[in-house]
Design an enzyme around this catalytic site. Sequence first.
Site: not given
Length: 307
Positions: A45, A161
Amino acid sequence: MTNSSSAPIIGFALGSGASRGWSHVGVIKALLRAGVEPDVVCGTSVGAMVGGAYIAGNLEKLENWVLGSTRSDVLRFFDLKFSQAGFVSVERMNRFLHDYVAAADLRIEDLSKKYAAVSAELQTGREYWFRTGELANAIRASMAMPGLFPAVYHDQRWLVDGGLVNPVPVSACRALGADIVIGVNLNADIIRKRTKKAPAVKEQKDEGVLSNLKQQARQYSDSLFPPDRKKNEAPGMFSAVSSSINIFQDRITRSRLAGDPADVLLSPRLGDIGILEFSRAGEAMKEGEDCVSNAMSEIRRVVGLSD
């Protein structure tokens, strides 16, 4: 540290944590000043973004942007023509990545250091590691927080993510050959009461047909910049979702680090900073530098640096 035949291969595992991830900038700068240079960088991320910017030579450019940004700058990423895919405009996000992180034609295999960005396959829950291909696309997939960013279609799979499966990618560093891994965990103290007040935001009256959509976006952003709430006041829907994300991030991080421990684990204390409080980037960077300073004796011992 410049790698040689006798020197250990050092990896940085940069964890997920949204705006808390600006702490990675402070961590990287402090480690480089101390003579600890990575041969491998893996990120999840925001860790993928900061790590990618570092290897691409754009860390200072990214730092300058975030230090000069305001809440309004962040909200410009939100698309008021919200669809079911997510709130953030893909076009605006791509422009930001290409301007401040990685040029559109920069590929992972052409980087000067080994790099991987971690994502999660939406259908199977498996990890997906980007080790080749366009760096900016890999970062966008690694950052695709459900509900905020649209999922990214790549290699015949939908990716979201990477914090859902591997918040601190120590295992990816090991797989890319790192002998020593310095991990950065941004989720160490997110399950606790916030101690600092969020900055007050002046409300503006919305008019016209987009009023309702603007209100929805504002409600979402307010949950990410949590305002003060009375003790017995029930949380709103978006606030509850945001807090729930913090809970599972904490649990997943603990579980993965128990099975894949870093040789040195840095845990900046960032629980006060909300998911999109980019205006507090300076605080996060300073905490990253302080965290390295506090752990310097251990880092020197593990890496083999002389005092």
